[in-house]
Design a protein around this motif. Structure first.
Motif, short mmCIF file in Angstrom:
data_model
loop_
_atom_site.label_atom_id
_atom_site.label_comp_id
_atom_site.label_asym_id
_atom_site.label_seq_id
_atom_site.Cartn_x
_atom_site.Cartn_y
_atom_site.Cartn_z
N MET A 27 0.81 -1.22 0.00
CA MET A 27 0.00 0.00 0.00
C MET A 27 0.85 1.27 0.00
SD MET A 27 -3.07 -1.11 2.62
CE MET A 27 -3.91 0.47 2.47
N SER A 28 2.14 1.14 0.29
CA SER A 28 3.02 2.31 0.30
C SER A 28 3.59 2.63 -1.08
CB SER A 28 4.18 2.08 1.30
OG SER A 28 5.05 1.06 0.82
N ASN A 29 3.26 1.80 -2.07
CA ASN A 29 3.77 2.03 -3.42
C ASN A 29 3.11 3.23 -4.09
OD1 ASN A 29 5.77 -0.07 -4.18
ND2 ASN A 29 4.11 -1.47 -3.63
N GLN A 30 3.70 3.67 -5.19
CA GLN A 30 3.18 4.80 -5.96
C GLN A 30 1.79 4.48 -6.51
OE1 GLN A 30 5.70 6.00 -9.23
NE2 GLN A 30 4.05 7.11 -10.26
N ILE A 31 0.96 5.51 -6.58
CA ILE A 31 -0.37 5.38 -7.17
C ILE A 31 -0.26 5.45 -8.70
CG2 ILE A 31 -2.63 6.49 -7.41
CD1 ILE A 31 -2.22 5.18 -4.73
N TRP A 32 -1.01 4.57 -9.37
CA TRP A 32 -1.10 4.60 -10.84
C TRP A 32 -2.49 5.02 -11.27
CZ3 TRP A 32 1.29 -0.94 -11.64
CH2 TRP A 32 2.68 -0.84 -11.58
N GLY A 33 -2.58 5.51 -12.49
CA GLY A 33 -3.88 5.79 -13.08
C GLY A 33 -4.57 4.49 -13.47
N GLN A 34 -5.91 4.52 -13.50
CA GLN A 34 -6.65 3.28 -13.75
C GLN A 34 -6.51 2.76 -15.16
OE1 GLN A 34 -7.94 6.29 -13.34
NE2 GLN A 34 -10.03 6.50 -14.15
N PHE A 35 -6.00 3.57 -16.08
CA PHE A 35 -5.81 3.12 -17.46
C PHE A 35 -4.35 2.81 -17.78
CE2 PHE A 35 -9.59 5.98 -17.61
CZ PHE A 35 -10.52 4.97 -17.81
N ASP A 36 -3.49 2.87 -16.79
CA ASP A 36 -2.09 2.51 -16.99
C ASP A 36 -2.01 1.03 -17.35
OD1 ASP A 36 0.62 1.52 -16.20
OD2 ASP A 36 0.91 3.63 -15.70
N PRO A 37 -1.25 0.65 -18.40
CA PRO A 37 -1.15 -0.76 -18.78
C PRO A 37 -0.71 -1.67 -17.65
CG PRO A 37 -0.19 0.63 -20.48
CD PRO A 37 -0.50 1.53 -19.31
N ASP A 38 0.19 -1.18 -16.81
CA ASP A 38 0.63 -2.00 -15.68
C ASP A 38 -0.50 -2.20 -14.69
OD1 ASP A 38 3.16 -2.28 -16.71
OD2 ASP A 38 4.04 -0.65 -15.53
N PHE A 39 -1.36 -1.18 -14.54
CA PHE A 39 -2.48 -1.30 -13.61
C PHE A 39 -3.49 -2.33 -14.12
CE2 PHE A 39 -6.57 0.05 -11.77
CZ PHE A 39 -6.23 0.08 -10.43
N THR A 40 -3.76 -2.34 -15.43
CA THR A 40 -4.70 -3.32 -15.96
C THR A 40 -4.16 -4.73 -15.82
OG1 THR A 40 -3.85 -2.97 -18.21
CG2 THR A 40 -5.78 -1.69 -17.55
N ASP A 41 -2.84 -4.90 -15.88
CA ASP A 41 -2.25 -6.21 -15.63
C ASP A 41 -2.52 -6.66 -14.20
OD1 ASP A 41 -1.27 -6.43 -18.19
OD2 ASP A 41 0.76 -5.77 -17.68
N ILE A 42 -2.40 -5.73 -13.25
CA ILE A 42 -2.68 -6.06 -11.85
C ILE A 42 -4.15 -6.40 -11.67
CG2 ILE A 42 -2.80 -5.08 -9.53
CD1 ILE A 42 -0.22 -3.61 -10.11
N MET A 43 -5.04 -5.70 -12.38
CA MET A 43 -6.47 -6.03 -12.32
C MET A 43 -6.72 -7.47 -12.75
SD MET A 43 -8.14 -2.50 -13.82
CE MET A 43 -9.82 -3.09 -13.80
N ASP A 44 -6.08 -7.88 -13.87
CA ASP A 44 -6.26 -9.25 -14.35
C ASP A 44 -5.73 -10.26 -13.33
OD1 ASP A 44 -7.43 -8.36 -16.69
OD2 ASP A 44 -5.57 -8.44 -17.86
N GLN A 45 -4.58 -9.96 -12.73
CA GLN A 45 -4.02 -10.85 -11.71
C GLN A 45 -4.94 -10.93 -10.49
OE1 GLN A 45 0.08 -9.76 -10.75
NE2 GLN A 45 0.40 -9.11 -12.88
N THR A 46 -5.51 -9.79 -10.13
CA THR A 46 -6.41 -9.75 -8.98
C THR A 46 -7.65 -10.61 -9.22
OG1 THR A 46 -5.66 -7.53 -8.36
CG2 THR A 46 -7.81 -8.23 -7.52
#
Length: 256
Positions: A27-46
């Motif tokens: 939770m201490s990591n940097q915030i990403w935008g919801q359309f960032d490709p890395d963020f969508t990868d995390i969504m799929d993993q979640t």
């Protein structure tokens, strides 16, 4: 203003529970935008991890923003329409919450109850299902207020036989004991973050199957240009915008 100082506590309540250090670090990591490709990868993993946690192949398995109550309200408010018969077996405090949520959605609620500290016999529940033939059966798997675990491995089959939907509150039992969504024929399940999972409240894992998705998608949404819910079909309109699962499932659909 002085830095916020939090004194250490040993928390031994049903929830919230102590947070795993790995969670605090993440939770201490940097915030990403919801359309960032890395963020969508995390969504799929979640979504893949939530499927595994519920022992399901449901494509719609994702977190809701908010506490477990938000997850319960999203599921119940999306499937229950005004006038729908809803059966709620009650074994403690959170059966009463299901009653309130179903009534707020306009459901015609029926209950069966037992003394706190006890669980209901599945045969009794099944007999009531056959008698009432409700559209929705909503029940608690792990009851926080009593610490009891309600057997429900036979309930889903009975609900499916009358064409209904089984919604299960697994908030207290999620990640503490197996919740076999597919084997038990649960149509929608709501987990909890702040209990066995040891994560801060504010995110709630849910899952629902395709037949549940088909049912809620038949409810009309307010189209652009419609000024109010009064202009829509009130029998079909999902009154919540933020917790409307027909919109959230689009956002959390697996990437192609």
């Amino acid at each position: 203003m002085a830095d916020l100082q939090i004194n250490r506590r040993l928390i031994m309540t049903p929830g919230p529970t102590l947070v795993d250090p790995r969670v605090s670090q993440a939770m201490s990591n940097q915030i990403w935008g919801q359309f960032d490709p890395d963020f969508t990868d995390i969504m799929d993993q979640t979504m893949a991890l939530i499927r595994k946690s519920f022992s399901t192949n449901n494509r719609f398995s994702f977190p809701i923003d908010g506490s477990s109550r938000a997850g319960l309200e999203a599921v119940i408010g999306s499937i229950v329409e005004p006038g729908d018969d809803v059966l709620i077996p009650i074994i403690g405090r959170f059966g009463d919450l299901a009653v309130e949520l179903a009534q707020r959605a306009g459901g015609n609620v029926h209950t069966i109850e037992t003394d706190w500290g006890q669980v209901l016999d599945q045969d009794q529940i099944i007999a009531e299902i056959k008698r009432l033939k409700p559209k929705v059966v909503a029940m608690v798997h792990g009851e926080t207020s009593t610490g009891r675990l309600q057997p429900l491995d036979r309930i889903g089959k009975a609900v499916r036989q009358i064409g209904g939907f089984l919604v299960v509150d697994c908030v207290a039992s999620y990640m503490g004991t197996p919740v076999l969504v597919d084997d038990w024929q649960i149509d929608a399940a709501v987990g909890g973050a702040q209990k066995c999972l040891s994560v801060p409240a504010g995110i709630t894992p849910i899952t629902f199957n395709d037949r549940f998705a088909e049912a809620i998608n038949q409810r009309k949404r307010v189209e652009r240009g419609v000024r109010s819910a009064e202009d829509a079909d009130q029998e079909a309109f999902i009154t919540s915008n933020y917790l409307d699962l027909t919109q959230l499932q689009d956002y959390w659909s697996p990437a192609d």
